[in-house]
Write an enzyme that holds these catalytic residues in place. Structure first.
Site, PDB file in Angstrom:
ATOM      1  N   LYS A  13       0.832  -1.213   0.000  1.00 33.65           N
ATOM      2  CA  LYS A  13       0.000   0.000   0.000  1.00 33.65           C
ATOM      3  C   LYS A  13       0.864   1.259   0.000  1.00 33.65           C
ATOM      4  O   LYS A  13       0.632   2.189  -0.764  1.00 33.65           O
ATOM      5  CB  LYS A  13      -0.927   0.019   1.234  1.00 33.65           C
ATOM      6  CG  LYS A  13      -1.815  -1.202   1.373  1.00 33.65           C
ATOM      7  CD  LYS A  13      -2.750  -1.098   2.572  1.00 33.65           C
ATOM      8  CE  LYS A  13      -2.051  -1.106   3.926  1.00 33.65           C
ATOM      9  NZ  LYS A  13      -1.545  -2.413   4.360  1.00 33.65           N
ATOM     10  N   ARG A  87      -9.278   0.695   9.278  1.00 34.87           N
ATOM     11  CA  ARG A  87      -8.874  -0.671   9.631  1.00 34.87           C
ATOM     12  C   ARG A  87      -9.937  -1.391  10.447  1.00 34.87           C
ATOM     13  O   ARG A  87      -9.744  -2.556  10.798  1.00 34.87           O
ATOM     14  CB  ARG A  87      -7.591  -0.625  10.465  1.00 34.87           C
ATOM     15  CG  ARG A  87      -6.312  -0.919   9.690  1.00 34.87           C
ATOM     16  CD  ARG A  87      -5.152  -0.672  10.635  1.00 34.87           C
ATOM     17  NE  ARG A  87      -3.963  -1.419  10.317  1.00 34.87           N
ATOM     18  CZ  ARG A  87      -2.944  -0.935   9.615  1.00 34.87           C
ATOM     19  NH1 ARG A  87      -2.993   0.267   9.108  1.00 34.87           N
ATOM     20  NH2 ARG A  87      -1.865  -1.664   9.426  1.00 34.87           N
ATOM     21  N   ARG A 126      12.198  -6.217   4.733  1.00 35.18           N
ATOM     22  CA  ARG A 126      11.970  -4.813   4.371  1.00 35.18           C
ATOM     23  C   ARG A 126      12.824  -3.822   5.166  1.00 35.18           C
ATOM     24  O   ARG A 126      13.059  -3.997   6.345  1.00 35.18           O
ATOM     25  CB  ARG A 126      10.484  -4.527   4.633  1.00 35.18           C
ATOM     26  CG  ARG A 126      10.076  -3.094   4.608  1.00 35.18           C
ATOM     27  CD  ARG A 126       8.585  -2.964   4.467  1.00 35.18           C
ATOM     28  NE  ARG A 126       7.876  -2.992   5.734  1.00 35.18           N
ATOM     29  CZ  ARG A 126       6.570  -2.781   5.842  1.00 35.18           C
ATOM     30  NH1 ARG A 126       5.830  -2.589   4.773  1.00 35.18           N
ATOM     31  NH2 ARG A 126       5.997  -2.795   7.021  1.00 35.18           N
ATOM     32  N   ARG A 161      11.632  -1.418  10.675  1.00 30.41           N
ATOM     33  CA  ARG A 161      10.610  -1.039  11.643  1.00 30.41           C
ATOM     34  C   ARG A 161      10.603  -1.980  12.835  1.00 30.41           C
ATOM     35  O   ARG A 161      10.792  -3.185  12.675  1.00 30.41           O
ATOM     36  CB  ARG A 161       9.242  -1.057  10.964  1.00 30.41           C
ATOM     37  CG  ARG A 161       8.868   0.288  10.410  1.00 30.41           C
ATOM     38  CD  ARG A 161       7.654   0.232   9.533  1.00 30.41           C
ATOM     39  NE  ARG A 161       6.540  -0.517  10.108  1.00 30.41           N
ATOM     40  CZ  ARG A 161       5.370  -0.661   9.499  1.00 30.41           C
ATOM     41  NH1 ARG A 161       5.173  -0.107   8.332  1.00 30.41           N
ATOM     42  NH2 ARG A 161       4.407  -1.355  10.064  1.00 30.41           N
ATOM     43  N   ARG A 172      -0.158  -8.725  13.719  1.00 31.96           N
ATOM     44  CA  ARG A 172      -0.686  -7.790  12.724  1.00 31.96           C
ATOM     45  C   ARG A 172      -1.581  -8.517  11.719  1.00 31.96           C
ATOM     46  O   ARG A 172      -2.628  -8.003  11.333  1.00 31.96           O
ATOM     47  CB  ARG A 172       0.470  -7.084  11.994  1.00 31.96           C
ATOM     48  CG  ARG A 172       1.069  -5.967  12.836  1.00 31.96           C
ATOM     49  CD  ARG A 172       2.489  -5.641  12.449  1.00 31.96           C
ATOM     50  NE  ARG A 172       2.631  -5.065  11.135  1.00 31.96           N
ATOM     51  CZ  ARG A 172       3.801  -4.980  10.487  1.00 31.96           C
ATOM     52  NH1 ARG A 172       4.907  -5.444  11.046  1.00 31.96           N
ATOM     53  NH2 ARG A 172       3.869  -4.431   9.314  1.00 31.96           N
TER      54      ARG A 172
HETATM   55  P1  ADP Z   1       1.339  -2.230   8.020  1.00 32.69           P
HETATM   56  O1  ADP Z   1       0.200  -1.997   7.052  1.00 32.69           O
HETATM   57  O2  ADP Z   1       2.575  -2.681   7.332  1.00 32.69           O
HETATM   58  O3  ADP Z   1       0.977  -3.092   9.189  1.00 32.69           O
HETATM   59  P2  ADP Z   1       1.227   0.516   9.029  1.00 32.69           P
HETATM   60  O4  ADP Z   1       2.382   1.395   8.948  1.00 32.69           O
HETATM   61  O5  ADP Z   1      -0.002   0.873   8.225  1.00 32.69           O
HETATM   62  O6  ADP Z   1       1.793  -0.889   8.650  1.00 32.69           O
HETATM   63  O7  ADP Z   1       0.728   0.375  10.549  1.00 32.69           O
HETATM   64  C1  ADP Z   1       1.603   0.059  11.596  1.00 32.69           C
HETATM   65  C2  ADP Z   1       0.845  -0.040  12.939  1.00 32.69           C
HETATM   66  O8  ADP Z   1       0.215   1.229  13.231  1.00 32.69           O
HETATM   67  C3  ADP Z   1      -0.310  -1.028  13.004  1.00 32.69           C
HETATM   68  O9  ADP Z   1       0.132  -2.331  13.287  1.00 32.69           O
HETATM   69  C4  ADP Z   1      -1.149  -0.424  14.144  1.00 32.69           C
HETATM   70  O10 ADP Z   1      -0.560  -0.672  15.410  1.00 32.69           O
HETATM   71  C5  ADP Z   1      -1.046   1.050  13.892  1.00 32.69           C
HETATM   72  N1  ADP Z   1      -2.103   1.544  12.978  1.00 32.69           N
HETATM   73  C6  ADP Z   1      -1.919   2.055  11.732  1.00 32.69           C
HETATM   74  N2  ADP Z   1      -3.087   2.439  11.187  1.00 32.69           N
HETATM   75  C7  ADP Z   1      -4.052   2.141  12.104  1.00 32.69           C
HETATM   76  C8  ADP Z   1      -5.464   2.267  12.134  1.00 32.69           C
HETATM   77  N3  ADP Z   1      -6.146   2.781  11.089  1.00 32.69           N
HETATM   78  N4  ADP Z   1      -6.131   1.853  13.246  1.00 32.69           N
HETATM   79  C9  ADP Z   1      -5.481   1.342  14.293  1.00 32.69           C
HETATM   80  N5  ADP Z   1      -4.135   1.176  14.339  1.00 32.69           N
HETATM   81  C10 ADP Z   1      -3.418   1.574  13.252  1.00 32.69           C
END
Ligand code: ADP
Length: 222
Positions: A13, A87, A126, A161, A172
């Protein structure tokens, strides 16, 4: 035009969102990036989210909806790309209400399909450039031998990360399947959903997304 990129962690994404920012002047709203910034800022909210993120769990709806609300109020001429948001169903409903209240529309929801084995492989390999956020992969796009980022030229500043490890990744993925994956049905029912094959090469995925956005593909559900 406002769009959502929907898919599990590692689906690509962020990579696709960056391309859309460069080519279409859209504004990327990555709740993951926003939360990492908040975490690094050392504020009270930042400290609260740091632990949750490291474990791979979801941050509360209230916090992420608040972050998105602030950004939407600022507006974006080229439109918004929602990356990693919504999410949960509550976040999806809140986004609908926020867009309605500003008179905006949601024009496409692009679901990126990738099999789970590939996700684990991608994420554990990554790293990103600390200067510009360019994404590298040990197997498919290794860090250049001279240690210089191909995008911004910054030297030897590549980061992994904290949550890109197998343990957090399991959480996750589970969070994705328990709380996020039903959004595919939600947006299908709203008539907004299109699929792209996230396993293809980066350029091939870019093309598929362009086709969706430029009307080459029927985004309806009929
Ligand atoms: P990825 O899609 O690779 O898991 P992101 O960078 O989008 O990585 O998200 C990393 C973390 O940030 C998630 O595992 C969560 O803890 C938090 N997070 C991100 N976006 C949301 C969201 N919309 N709602 C709740 N937690 C979120």
């Amino acid at each position: 035009m406002n769009i959502i990129l929907l898919g599990p962690p590692g689906a690509g994404k962020g990579t696709q969102a960056r391309h859309l920012v460069e080519t279409r002047g859209m504004v990327q709203l990555s709740t993951g990036d926003m939360l990492r910034e908040a975490k690094d800022s050392g504020t009270e909210m930042g400290n609260r989210v740091a632990e949750v993120m490291a474990k791979g769990e979801l941050v509360t709806d209230e916090i992420v909806i608040g972050l998105i609300r602030e950004k939407l109020e600022q507006g974006a001429k080229g439109g918004f790309i929602f990356d990693g948001f919504p999410r949960t169903l509550a976040q999806a409903d809140a986004l609908g209400d926020l867009l309605n209240s500003t008179g905006e529309t949601l024009d496409a929801v692009i679901a990126m399909e990738v099999n789970d084995d590939a996700l684990v492989e991608r994420i554990t390999a990554r790293s990103t450039c600390g200067g510009c956020g360019e994404v590298y992969n040990d197997v498919t796009k290794p860090i250049p031998a001279d240690g210089k980022c191909t995008n911004c030229g910054k030297e030897n500043d590549f980061k992994r990360r904290a949550d890109d490890n197998e343990e957090s990744l399991k959480t996750r993925l589970m969070e994705y399947y328990k709380k996020t994956s039903m959004l595919i049905g939600y947006y299908y029912a709203k008539g907004n959903l299109s699929w792209v094959d996230g396993l293809g090469e980066i350029g091939a995925v870019q093309n598929e997304i362009s086709q969706v956005l430029d009307g080459g593909v029927d985004v309806g559900n009929g």
